[in-house]
Design an enzyme around this catalytic site. Structure first.
Site, mmCIF file in Angstrom:
data_model
loop_
_atom_site.group_PDB
_atom_site.id
_atom_site.type_symbol
_atom_site.label_atom_id
_atom_site.label_comp_id
_atom_site.label_asym_id
_atom_site.label_seq_id
_atom_site.Cartn_x
_atom_site.Cartn_y
_atom_site.Cartn_z
ATOM 1 N N GLU A 111 15.224 -3.384 -2.250
ATOM 2 C CA GLU A 111 16.080 -3.515 -3.432
ATOM 3 C C GLU A 111 15.422 -4.295 -4.566
ATOM 4 O O GLU A 111 16.062 -4.553 -5.586
ATOM 5 C CB GLU A 111 17.395 -4.199 -3.045
ATOM 6 N N ASN B 39 1.811 -7.803 -6.216
ATOM 7 C CA ASN B 39 1.743 -6.873 -7.338
ATOM 8 C C ASN B 39 2.656 -7.304 -8.490
ATOM 9 O O ASN B 39 3.877 -7.402 -8.325
ATOM 10 C CB ASN B 39 2.126 -5.479 -6.841
ATOM 11 N N GLU C 183 0.827 -1.205 0.000
ATOM 12 C CA GLU C 183 0.000 0.000 0.000
ATOM 13 C C GLU C 183 0.864 1.259 0.000
ATOM 14 O O GLU C 183 0.520 2.259 -0.634
ATOM 15 C CB GLU C 183 -0.938 -0.002 1.206
ATOM 16 N N MET D 289 16.047 -5.313 2.288
ATOM 17 C CA MET D 289 14.773 -4.655 2.023
ATOM 18 C C MET D 289 14.962 -3.499 1.045
ATOM 19 O O MET D 289 15.990 -2.823 1.034
ATOM 20 C CB MET D 289 14.177 -4.119 3.337
ATOM 21 N N LEU E 33 2.969 -5.510 -11.246
ATOM 22 C CA LEU E 33 3.245 -4.356 -12.096
ATOM 23 C C LEU E 33 4.697 -3.897 -12.062
ATOM 24 O O LEU E 33 5.178 -3.311 -13.032
ATOM 25 C CB LEU E 33 2.325 -3.197 -11.712
#
EC number: 2.4.99.12
Length: 433
Positions: free
Chosen positions: A320, A344, A70, A318, A346
């Site tokens: 990367e 996700n 989010e 975290m 995308l």
């Protein structure tokens, strides 16, 4: 009482609040347990009871984004608020430590950050007094009865943006309709990702005139500056000629399948490199043991290991993932070979990578359907099929490269939600910009 809210809603909310207070010891105990593996859960407890760690604000724009996904989606919108309303403070709340870390990494001191308080009347009241928002923006589907009621009581307009409601979530919320009706009626505006989401919100009782479709903010995410060059540099260190795939956001039960799939494709591509990226930091050690148990040496990014001679590279850091995607030929997005609902797709698609996913996609149904329909993604149903599919893509550049191009084109064609949301917010913010 707001028109359309049953008279019994007030009593149901009182019962809900009582149960919420009674649940506090169990919730705090769960934080302690989670804090064993993720120390962030043991810290900053005052924030969860309505004491944010910054000075009182006046007329802030408050954006709530639960966790990493989010936050990533909200960043373009938050930056839009910062550019559009430079005299207003933007307050961002999250629920998880990983979400908090992403806010700090992506937005730094440009925003104030706090954990969202528990949905307890006192905690919510204290938080709103400190923040004094001119507008509240809640990402996706966080329908907290006391929070929405407190915003309504203070005449704070509250927008639910990038709102989504899968058929599975809709069935769950429908069982809670008596208590959910209040939040839905107290939202000033609900901007959904798709028209199907809008219809589900209306079916739950949201006022028809306050529900609109604005599109998915995730399409508006921009690649970090320099990420392509950074990925190219990584690839040079790994070996430019060796085929590389990333297995991103993996969960319990997936690492084993992914490692077996990699062993399978090593038969045809003995130089291939798997970059394994568990979803949660507390799984880094577990994933290392899975790799070791499968007979592979553990090469961990956090330890400075260079995978030039390793078959599997454990990316136990975290923030990367974009540059790791940029260094790869193929991306598999996890949470989809196990019934987690997917993650996700995308980000790799925006980088022009062909995307492979498993069958469990109920959290990203529309995005996955779009990429599959446009030819930018492939779906597999098992670890064995995953190995076969990645192997075929490695061996067929004439298929792989057009897939990546179609994935990127699908992302570009569906941008625009950010501007539609900002334009909707103008009605409450423009006079005090």
């Amino acid at each position: 009482m707001t028109t359309g809210i049953p008279q019994s809603e007030r009593y149901l909310r009182l019962l809900y609040s009582l149960l919420a207070y009674l649940a506090v010891p169990a919730v705090m105990g769960r934080l302690l347990v989670r804090g064993v593996k993720a120390p962030g859960y043991r810290r900053r407890w005052r924030e969860r009871f309505g004491f944010p760690p910054f000075e009182p604000q006046t007329g802030a724009i408050w954006v709530h984004a639960v966790s990493v996904g989010e936050v990533q989606a909200a960043v373009p919108l938050i930056r839009g608020f910062l550019e559009r309303y430079p005299r207003r403070t933007v307050v961002v709340t999250t629920t998880t430590p990983t979400g908090s870390d992403r806010v700090k990494a992506l937005l730094g001191d440009s925003v104030c950050h706090s954990y969202l308080p528990y949905d307890l009347p006192g905690a919510v009241r204290r938080f709103l007094q400190r923040v004094d928002p001119a507008l509240a923006v809640v990402m996706e589907t966080e329908l907290w009865p006391n929070l929405f009621a407190a915003c309504h009581a203070r005449a704070v307009p509250l927008m639910v943006v990038n709102a989504r409601l899968s058929p599975r979530s809709f069935r769950g919320y429908r069982k809670l309709r008596p208590i959910i009706t209040g939040p839905l009626h107290r939202a000033a505006l609900i901007l959904t990702q798709t028209e199907a989401d809008a219809e589900r919100f209306r079916a739950l009782g949201a006022p028809v005139e306050r529900v609109r479709t604005a599109g998915n903010l995730k399409f508006d995410q921009r690649l970090p500056e320099g990420v392509v060059e950074e990925g190219r540099g990584l690839r040079q260190g790994w070996g430019e000629e060796r085929p590389v795939w990333v297995a991103a956001s993996t969960h319990e039960g997936e690492e084993e399948q992914v490692v077996r799939a990699h062993r399978q494709l090593l038969t045809d591509f003995p130089e291939a490199l798997l970059v394994l990226v568990p979803r949660h930091p507390e799984r880094f050690g577990v994933a290392a043991r899975v790799v070791e148990d499968a007979g592979f040496p553990v090469c961990r990014r956090s330890g400075g290991c260079q995978p030039s001679e390793s078959a599997i590279y454990l990316a136990d850091t975290m923030g990367e993932l974009p540059c790791l995607f940029a260094a790869a030929d193929v991306a598999f997005v996890g949470g989809s070979l196990v019934p987690t609902g997917g993650h996700n797709l995308l980000e790799p698609a925006a980088l022009g990578l062909p995307v492979v996913t498993g069958p469990h996609l109920f959290n990203f149904h529309e995005i996955s359907a779009l990429l599959l329909e446009q030819g930018g993604a492939l779906q597999v149903h098992s670890g064995a099929e995953l190995g076969e599919t990645v192997s075929h893509l490695f061996g067929d550049p004439a298929r792989r490269e057009p897939m990546g191009r179609k994935a990127r084109e699908a992302v570009v064609a569906n941008r625009g939600a950010r501007e539609r949301i900002l334009e909707s917010a103008d009605r409450w913010l423009a006079n005090g910009s």
